[in-house]
Design a protein around this motif. Structure first.
Motif, PDB file in Angstrom:
ATOM      1  N   LEU A  50       0.828  -1.211   0.000  1.00 32.19           N
ATOM      2  CA  LEU A  50       0.000   0.000   0.000  1.00 32.19           C
ATOM      3  C   LEU A  50       0.863   1.262   0.000  1.00 32.19           C
ATOM      4  CD1 LEU A  50      -2.762  -1.049   2.551  1.00 32.19           C
ATOM      5  CD2 LEU A  50      -2.936  -0.955   0.046  1.00 32.19           C
ATOM      6  N   VAL A  51       1.967   1.235   0.740  1.00 32.94           N
ATOM      7  CA  VAL A  51       2.862   2.392   0.767  1.00 32.94           C
ATOM      8  C   VAL A  51       3.453   2.641  -0.619  1.00 32.94           C
ATOM      9  CG1 VAL A  51       5.094   3.224   1.629  1.00 32.94           C
ATOM     10  CG2 VAL A  51       3.420   2.263   3.211  1.00 32.94           C
ATOM     11  N   GLY A  52       3.881   1.567  -1.294  1.00 32.07           N
ATOM     12  CA  GLY A  52       4.415   1.718  -2.640  1.00 32.07           C
ATOM     13  C   GLY A  52       3.397   2.338  -3.580  1.00 32.07           C
ATOM     14  N   ALA A  53       2.139   1.873  -3.486  1.00 32.70           N
ATOM     15  CA  ALA A  53       1.082   2.431  -4.335  1.00 32.70           C
ATOM     16  C   ALA A  53       0.812   3.892  -3.990  1.00 32.70           C
ATOM     17  CB  ALA A  53      -0.192   1.599  -4.182  1.00 32.70           C
ATOM     18  N   PHE A  65       0.939  -6.209  -9.082  1.00 35.72           N
ATOM     19  CA  PHE A  65       0.348  -5.697 -10.328  1.00 35.72           C
ATOM     20  C   PHE A  65      -0.977  -5.005 -10.034  1.00 35.72           C
ATOM     21  CE2 PHE A  65      -2.600  -6.229 -13.883  1.00 35.72           C
ATOM     22  CZ  PHE A  65      -1.884  -5.615 -14.908  1.00 35.72           C
ATOM     23  N   ALA A  66      -1.838  -5.628  -9.226  1.00 31.06           N
ATOM     24  CA  ALA A  66      -3.145  -5.047  -8.925  1.00 31.06           C
ATOM     25  C   ALA A  66      -3.004  -3.711  -8.197  1.00 31.06           C
ATOM     26  CB  ALA A  66      -3.970  -6.021  -8.090  1.00 31.06           C
ATOM     27  N   ALA A  67      -2.133  -3.668  -7.180  1.00 38.23           N
ATOM     28  CA  ALA A  67      -1.948  -2.425  -6.429  1.00 38.23           C
ATOM     29  C   ALA A  67      -1.360  -1.329  -7.312  1.00 38.23           C
ATOM     30  CB  ALA A  67      -1.042  -2.681  -5.225  1.00 38.23           C
ATOM     31  N   SER A  68      -0.393  -1.702  -8.133  1.00 38.36           N
ATOM     32  CA  SER A  68       0.255  -0.717  -9.004  1.00 38.36           C
ATOM     33  C   SER A  68      -0.686  -0.246 -10.098  1.00 38.36           C
ATOM     34  CB  SER A  68       1.521  -1.317  -9.625  1.00 38.36           C
ATOM     35  OG  SER A  68       2.422  -1.743  -8.632  1.00 38.36           O
ATOM     36  N   VAL A 105      -3.965   0.124  -9.901  1.00 41.35           N
ATOM     37  CA  VAL A 105      -4.861   1.114  -9.295  1.00 41.35           C
ATOM     38  C   VAL A 105      -4.118   2.431  -9.077  1.00 41.35           C
ATOM     39  CG1 VAL A 105      -6.234   1.673  -7.263  1.00 41.35           C
ATOM     40  CG2 VAL A 105      -6.331  -0.637  -8.228  1.00 41.35           C
ATOM     41  N   ALA A 106      -2.895   2.328  -8.552  1.00 42.41           N
ATOM     42  CA  ALA A 106      -2.115   3.542  -8.265  1.00 42.41           C
ATOM     43  C   ALA A 106      -1.814   4.322  -9.542  1.00 42.41           C
ATOM     44  CB  ALA A 106      -0.812   3.163  -7.558  1.00 42.41           C
ATOM     45  N   THR A 107      -1.405   3.632 -10.593  1.00 43.29           N
ATOM     46  CA  THR A 107      -1.076   4.299 -11.852  1.00 43.29           C
ATOM     47  C   THR A 107      -2.311   4.909 -12.496  1.00 43.29           C
ATOM     48  OG1 THR A 107       0.694   2.677 -12.175  1.00 43.29           O
ATOM     49  CG2 THR A 107       0.084   4.010 -14.066  1.00 43.29           C
ATOM     50  N   ALA A 108      -3.434   4.186 -12.431  1.00 43.41           N
ATOM     51  CA  ALA A 108      -4.673   4.685 -13.008  1.00 43.41           C
ATOM     52  C   ALA A 108      -5.152   5.951 -12.292  1.00 43.41           C
ATOM     53  CB  ALA A 108      -5.755   3.607 -12.939  1.00 43.41           C
ATOM     54  N   ILE A 109      -4.780   6.114 -11.030  1.00 45.07           N
ATOM     55  CA  ILE A 109      -5.123   7.335 -10.283  1.00 45.07           C
ATOM     56  C   ILE A 109      -4.069   8.412 -10.518  1.00 45.07           C
ATOM     57  CG2 ILE A 109      -5.424   8.309  -7.979  1.00 45.07           C
ATOM     58  CD1 ILE A 109      -6.513   5.587  -7.089  1.00 45.07           C
ATOM     59  N   LEU A 114       5.499  -3.548 -15.145  1.00 43.18           N
ATOM     60  CA  LEU A 114       6.909  -3.278 -14.853  1.00 43.18           C
ATOM     61  C   LEU A 114       7.213  -3.532 -13.380  1.00 43.18           C
ATOM     62  CD1 LEU A 114       9.726  -1.853 -15.294  1.00 43.18           C
ATOM     63  CD2 LEU A 114       8.527   0.305 -14.906  1.00 43.18           C
ATOM     64  N   LEU A 115       6.384  -3.018 -12.492  1.00 41.36           N
ATOM     65  CA  LEU A 115       6.609  -3.207 -11.058  1.00 41.36           C
ATOM     66  C   LEU A 115       6.400  -4.655 -10.642  1.00 41.36           C
ATOM     67  CD1 LEU A 115       4.845   0.007  -9.699  1.00 41.36           C
ATOM     68  CD2 LEU A 115       7.248  -0.329 -10.206  1.00 41.36           C
ATOM     69  N   ALA A 116       5.415  -5.321 -11.250  1.00 35.70           N
ATOM     70  CA  ALA A 116       5.155  -6.718 -10.906  1.00 35.70           C
ATOM     71  C   ALA A 116       6.313  -7.618 -11.323  1.00 35.70           C
ATOM     72  CB  ALA A 116       3.857  -7.178 -11.561  1.00 35.70           C
TER      73      ALA A 116
END
Length: 536
Positions: free
Chosen positions: A41-44, A380-383, A385-389, A423-425
């Motif tokens: 969560l912190v990474g995202a 991948f899922a967390a990233s 969501v983060a990238t889409a925001i 990339l992050l995954a």
């Protein structure tokens, strides 16, 4: 009496069902450790937070002087395809009210380089102190353009400094014609014909034998367009790398084309030629000479046209791309995800739990695969969501501060969002594999960061190595994966700083991502081999 005994059959299936249970077990481990969940969560949040921070603190809209105006960052002109373009040149034109053709002979193309950078001379002619020389993409020729408005559709036939005859259209289109440079001893004949929205370009070495270079359709070309002669010459830049950084010098250039044997057919105006200096847009004066240096003369059927600037796609030189700014947090987020990927395996080694894991699932390769799938899927899922925001949030804040937002197609935007998450995954899976190989958290994290982060930083920031060496770093190392974020293609007809520092990578987006995947696959293969051969 004989009693038949029915053998016991487990209701649990084998194969896929067994692997599904293994995935469940690894997922349970992951979500049961708060540190891993919180770290993800912190990474995202870092990806989103840095996007907001970058957008809110951009230079555009800021007051550099408390009593002065806010810094303005107007966008470049937009071409027919929605892309940013450079559209500055000298245009000698007449209306073409319908179908027709224009033919000329080009006998000379010469040029001048500025020796005083972007600044114009304080006194005297604008070309004072300039050095003779033709920029490779200096151009002179004939053009049919929807209007004199910057960014309007066009098709042109031209001679260039070192790239021979070219047909170019709508800024991104480019097709080669006759090779070689033009001179009085080796002239080039050029022709453009219009039939409705269709423009055809031809060239000839003798004015008798013609070759069609290309045919294009300019959608929405008005019934009355502008056609005629033009000259343009893009600015030049020389970058010098030194220990700890790099410096660039350059300035505007001027091209002069000489034409004769001009012939028009069709619905051309009966009036005289008009000269227009098409110029303007952000940073235009950095690469375009003043109007006094440009112009045309006409005498005895001979036309001499001088122009500065370019008719081409705009590159990232001088203005950061909005998507790159919005994704500034990817770098920090990647470091966090790498740490999580390493800890997902090394924690079991440190606490001795790896023996329990391998006892419960003796097929060690399958166990490692389950860990990779779980870690990769969660990150991948967390990233994602983060990238889409992060991208829309960053662009919104940039827009509020007066920043121009680079137009990006829907497919390119989707590729950047999904690709960044991938990339992050994949980086986390690579970290998991390296953690399995080294069985030590600190060493594994350092190794992965050295393989991904350091080459990327070196290519983007340091300037210690020559550009060619820096490009190879992001071609063969896992840092090549950052190419997935590239939003603007390279154009062969535009000389620019196509380096990672400017947002360009030597490999295409998916090719660069494939290099990262290859490293992850190699590391996973080695990890499986060693995991099978050595004691837990």
């Amino acid at each position: 009496m004989t009693t038949a005994i029915t053998p016991y059959r487990s209701e649990l299936g084998t194969g896929r069902d067994g692997f599904t249970q293994l995935l469940r077990a690894e997922w349970t481990k992951f979500r049961s450790v708060r540190g891993w969940v919180i770290g993800t969560l912190v990474g995202a949040l870092l990806i989103v937070g840095l996007a907001a921070l970058t957008g809110a603190n951009s230079e555009c809209g800021m007051q550099l002087d408390p009593n002065g105006p806010s810094l303005a960052c107007p966008p470049p002109p937009t071409g027919p395809g929605g892309e940013w373009v450079t559209d500055s040149f000298y245009f000698v034109h007449q209306p073409l009210a319908g179908n027709g053709s224009l033919t000329v002979r080009v006998t000379s193309l010469t040029g001048l380089y500025s020796t005083h950078g972007a600044a114009q001379p304080a006194a005297g002619p604008a070309t004072a102190g300039m050095t003779p020389g033709v920029q490779p993409w200096s151009k002179a020729g004939i053009i049919i353009k929807a209007s004199t408005k910057q960014g309007s559709a066009y098709a042109a036939m031209m001679v260039t400094g070192t790239h021979g005859v070219r047909m170019q259209w709508d800024f991104t289109g480019d097709k080669a014609g006759l090779a070689g440079t033009v001179s009085a001893a080796s002239p080039r004949w050029l022709r453009l014909t219009r039939a409705g929205d269709v423009i055809s370009g031809y060239d000839s070495a003798d004015g008798t034998h013609w070759t069609r270079v290309g045919t294009v359709t300019l959608t929405g070309l008005p019934s009355t367009a502008q056609g005629g002669l033009f000259a343009a010459s893009p600015g030049y830049s020389v970058t010098k790398n030194s220990l700890g950084g790099s410096s660039a010098t350059g300035g505007p250039t001027l091209a002069t084309g000489v034409f004769d044997q001009a012939a028009r057919q069709g619905a051309w105006s009966a009036g005289s030629w008009a000269g227009t200096d098409i110029q303007g847009g952000p940073g235009a004066m950095d690469s375009v000479l003043s109007a006094s240096a440009q112009g045309f003369t006409q005498a005895d059927g001979r036309y001499t046209v001088s122009g500065s600037g370019d008719i081409a796609p705009a590159t990232g030189d001088g203005a950061p791309r909005a998507i790159q700014q919005a994704l500034a947090g990817t770098f920090v987020g990647l470091v966090v995800m790498v740490v999580i990927g390493v800890m997902f395996i090394t924690t079991e080694y440190r606490r001795g739990l790896i023996r329990t894991t391998l006892t419960a699932s003796p097929r060690r390769g399958r166990t490692l695969a389950a860990k990779a799938i779980v870690a990769g899927a969660v990150i991948f899922a967390a990233s994602l969501v983060a990238t889409a925001i992060a991208i829309p949030l960053g662009e919104h804040l940039l827009r509020q501060n007066g920043n121009p937002i680079e137009p990006v197609s829907l497919l390119t935007g989707a590729r950047i969002v999904v690709g960044t998450a991938a990339l992050l995954a994949v980086a986390a899976v690579l970290a998991l594999a390296v953690g399995t190989l080294l069985r030590r958290s600190a060493g594994a994290v350092a190794a992965v960061i050295a393989g991904i982060v350091l080459p990327y930083l070196h290519a983007v920031l340091s300037g210690v190595l020559p550009v060619g060496a820096e490009e190879w770093l992001v071609r063969v190392t896992p840092a090549a994966g950052f190419a997935i974020q590239q939003s603007t293609p390279q154009y062969a007809q535009v000389t620019a700083s196509y380096t990672p520092a400017a947002g360009y990578f030597p490999l295409g987006p998916w090719a660069g991502f494939a290099v990262l995947c290859a490293w992850a696959a190699l590391a996973m293969t080695l990890a499986v081999v060693l995991l099978r051969r050595r004691d837990a």
